[in-house]
Motif scaffolding. Structure first.
Motif, PDB file in Angstrom:
ATOM      1  N   UNK A  12      68.234  18.703 -43.925  1.00 28.95           N
ATOM      2  CA  UNK A  12      69.776  18.574 -43.854  1.00 28.95           C
ATOM      3  C   UNK A  12      70.328  19.031 -45.087  1.00 28.95           C
ATOM      4  N   UNK A  13      69.509  19.011 -46.243  1.00 29.99           N
ATOM      5  CA  UNK A  13      70.068  19.618 -47.438  1.00 29.99           C
ATOM      6  C   UNK A  13      69.917  21.234 -47.367  1.00 29.99           C
ATOM      7  N   UNK A  14      68.909  21.546 -46.812  1.00 31.80           N
ATOM      8  CA  UNK A  14      68.848  22.968 -46.808  1.00 31.80           C
ATOM      9  C   UNK A  14      69.755  23.513 -45.798  1.00 31.80           C
ATOM     10  N   UNK A  15      70.240  22.738 -44.826  1.00 32.08           N
ATOM     11  CA  UNK A  15      71.075  23.467 -43.842  1.00 32.08           C
ATOM     12  C   UNK A  15      72.639  23.477 -44.500  1.00 32.08           C
ATOM     13  N   UNK A  16      72.692  22.207 -45.183  1.00 31.91           N
ATOM     14  CA  UNK A  16      74.172  22.223 -45.749  1.00 31.91           C
ATOM     15  C   UNK A  16      74.259  23.204 -47.067  1.00 31.91           C
ATOM     16  N   UNK A  17      73.384  23.450 -47.640  1.00 29.49           N
ATOM     17  CA  UNK A  17      73.285  24.517 -48.695  1.00 29.49           C
ATOM     18  C   UNK A  17      73.590  26.045 -48.029  1.00 29.49           C
ATOM     19  N   UNK A  18      72.847  26.191 -46.921  1.00 24.09           N
ATOM     20  CA  UNK A  18      72.760  27.552 -46.327  1.00 24.09           C
ATOM     21  C   UNK A  18      74.102  27.749 -45.670  1.00 24.09           C
ATOM     22  N   UNK A  19      74.906  26.654 -45.074  1.00 26.42           N
ATOM     23  CA  UNK A  19      76.066  26.902 -44.637  1.00 26.42           C
ATOM     24  C   UNK A  19      77.553  26.817 -45.433  1.00 26.42           C
ATOM     25  N   UNK A  20      77.101  26.462 -46.644  1.00 27.75           N
ATOM     26  CA  UNK A  20      77.990  26.293 -47.620  1.00 27.75           C
ATOM     27  C   UNK A  20      77.986  27.297 -49.153  1.00 27.75           C
ATOM     28  N   UNK A  21      79.212  28.155 -49.077  1.00 28.94           N
ATOM     29  CA  UNK A  21      79.267  29.080 -50.110  1.00 28.94           C
ATOM     30  C   UNK A  21      78.910  28.693 -51.314  1.00 28.94           C
ATOM     31  N   UNK A  22      79.561  27.293 -51.688  1.00 30.36           N
ATOM     32  CA  UNK A  22      79.212  26.780 -53.060  1.00 30.36           C
ATOM     33  C   UNK A  22      79.084  25.498 -52.870  1.00 30.36           C
ATOM     34  N   UNK A  23      77.842  24.967 -53.141  1.00 26.77           N
ATOM     35  CA  UNK A  23      77.777  23.241 -53.084  1.00 26.77           C
ATOM     36  C   UNK A  23      77.508  22.249 -54.448  1.00 26.77           C
ATOM     37  N   UNK A  24      77.580  23.359 -55.412  1.00 23.72           N
ATOM     38  CA  UNK A  24      77.473  22.703 -56.917  1.00 23.72           C
ATOM     39  C   UNK A  24      78.678  21.774 -56.894  1.00 23.72           C
ATOM     40  N   UNK A  25      78.476  20.404 -57.563  1.00 19.85           N
ATOM     41  CA  UNK A  25      79.418  19.609 -57.857  1.00 19.85           C
ATOM     42  C   UNK A  25      79.850  19.791 -59.171  1.00 19.85           C
ATOM     43  N   UNK A  26      80.944  18.950 -59.598  1.00 19.58           N
ATOM     44  CA  UNK A  26      81.357  18.966 -60.945  1.00 19.58           C
ATOM     45  C   UNK A  26      80.315  18.541 -62.056  1.00 19.58           C
ATOM     46  N   UNK A  27      79.309  18.016 -61.530  1.00 18.18           N
ATOM     47  CA  UNK A  27      78.422  17.445 -62.649  1.00 18.18           C
ATOM     48  C   UNK A  27      77.003  17.279 -62.026  1.00 18.18           C
ATOM     49  N   UNK A  28      75.974  17.305 -62.699  1.00 16.30           N
ATOM     50  CA  UNK A  28      74.658  17.072 -61.949  1.00 16.30           C
ATOM     51  C   UNK A  28      74.463  15.749 -61.297  1.00 16.30           C
ATOM     52  N   UNK A  29      74.879  14.872 -62.009  1.00 16.49           N
ATOM     53  CA  UNK A  29      74.907  13.405 -61.529  1.00 16.49           C
ATOM     54  C   UNK A  29      75.366  13.246 -60.085  1.00 16.49           C
TER      55      UNK A  29
END
Length: 236
Positions: free
Chosen positions: A173-190
């Protein structure tokens, strides 16, 4: 909770593939997040298959380092448990690198015999401070019923990389989420590690589940941003 699980350990095997651990390393901080859901399967004395869901900590401290694992990390019939192996290899205060070397060899020795009878996969993270700065190692062991065993290690250290990420266990699901989202990085690594674990849990609620734990390790030491089931008790 751990005592209850141990009491049920006769014939027990833990489906630790049903786990998601996400770690992000930078030269100044490591943040690790994991779920706490445990799928236990065993055969009762009458031969009937049994199944139990419980919760436990998947980010544990041994000596001065933290260890996480996914895959076949508890095989009752073979007498193998990754946490017991980690305690033997890293229970004393040793560096991240020394802990990794000891743990890798202990795991190889323990799993070589098991791999002759079944497919084996174990993924392990070793995280802590080395010379006062964050250090992260990733060990992967793959074994086949043909007796082949491959062991690989990747390391993240200041001066070699500027950023690194490792995902153990379920990640479809993480791979699918990242593949379908232009930018997935949150404001912080936590925020990022926790969000990715939650993405996987949303897709596989019977395999990856809350409470979720988040640990940060930096030059000033370590602290639990969100304890979840760590270091000892579960809280939502």
């Amino acid at each position: 909770m751990r005592a209850i699980v141990a009491a049920l350990a006769i014939g027990l095997s833990t489906n630790a593939g049903a786990t998601t651990i996400v770690a992000i390393w930078t030269p100044v901080k490591i943040v690790i997040s994991g779920d706490s859901l445990i799928n236990s399967n065993w055969i009762a004395k009458n031969g009937a298959p049994q199944h139990r869901l419980s919760n436990d900590c998947k980010i544990r401290k041994f000596g001065t380092n933290y260890i996480s694992a996914a895959g076949n990390y508890h095989i009752q019939k073979a007498g193998f448990d990754v946490w017991q192996t980690a305690a033997r290899a890293c229970g004393s205060s040793v560096s991240v690198g020394a802990c990794t070397v000891r743990l890798r060899e202990e795991l190889r020795t323990a799993l070589e015999q098991v791999a002759r009878t079944r497919q084996i996969y174990v993924g392990v993270l070793v995280a802590g401070l080395e010379n006062g700065v964050p250090a992260l190692d990733h060990i992967r062991l793959n074994g086949t019923p043909q007796g082949e065993m491959t062991v690989r290690t990747e390391s993240f250290r200041r001066g070699r990389q500027t950023w690194g990420r490792v995902i153990l266990g379920e990640r479809g699901a993480i791979d699918r989420y990242e593949a379908s989202s232009p930018s997935t990085m949150a404001t912080s690594i936590q925020d990022e590690v926790l969000r990715l674990v939650r993405v996987e849990a949303g897709a596989l609620p019977q395999e990856v589940g809350a409470p979720f734990s988040v640990l940060a390790i930096g030059a000033a030491g370590e602290h639990w941003i969100n304890p979840g089931c760590c270091p000892s008790t579960c809280s939502r």
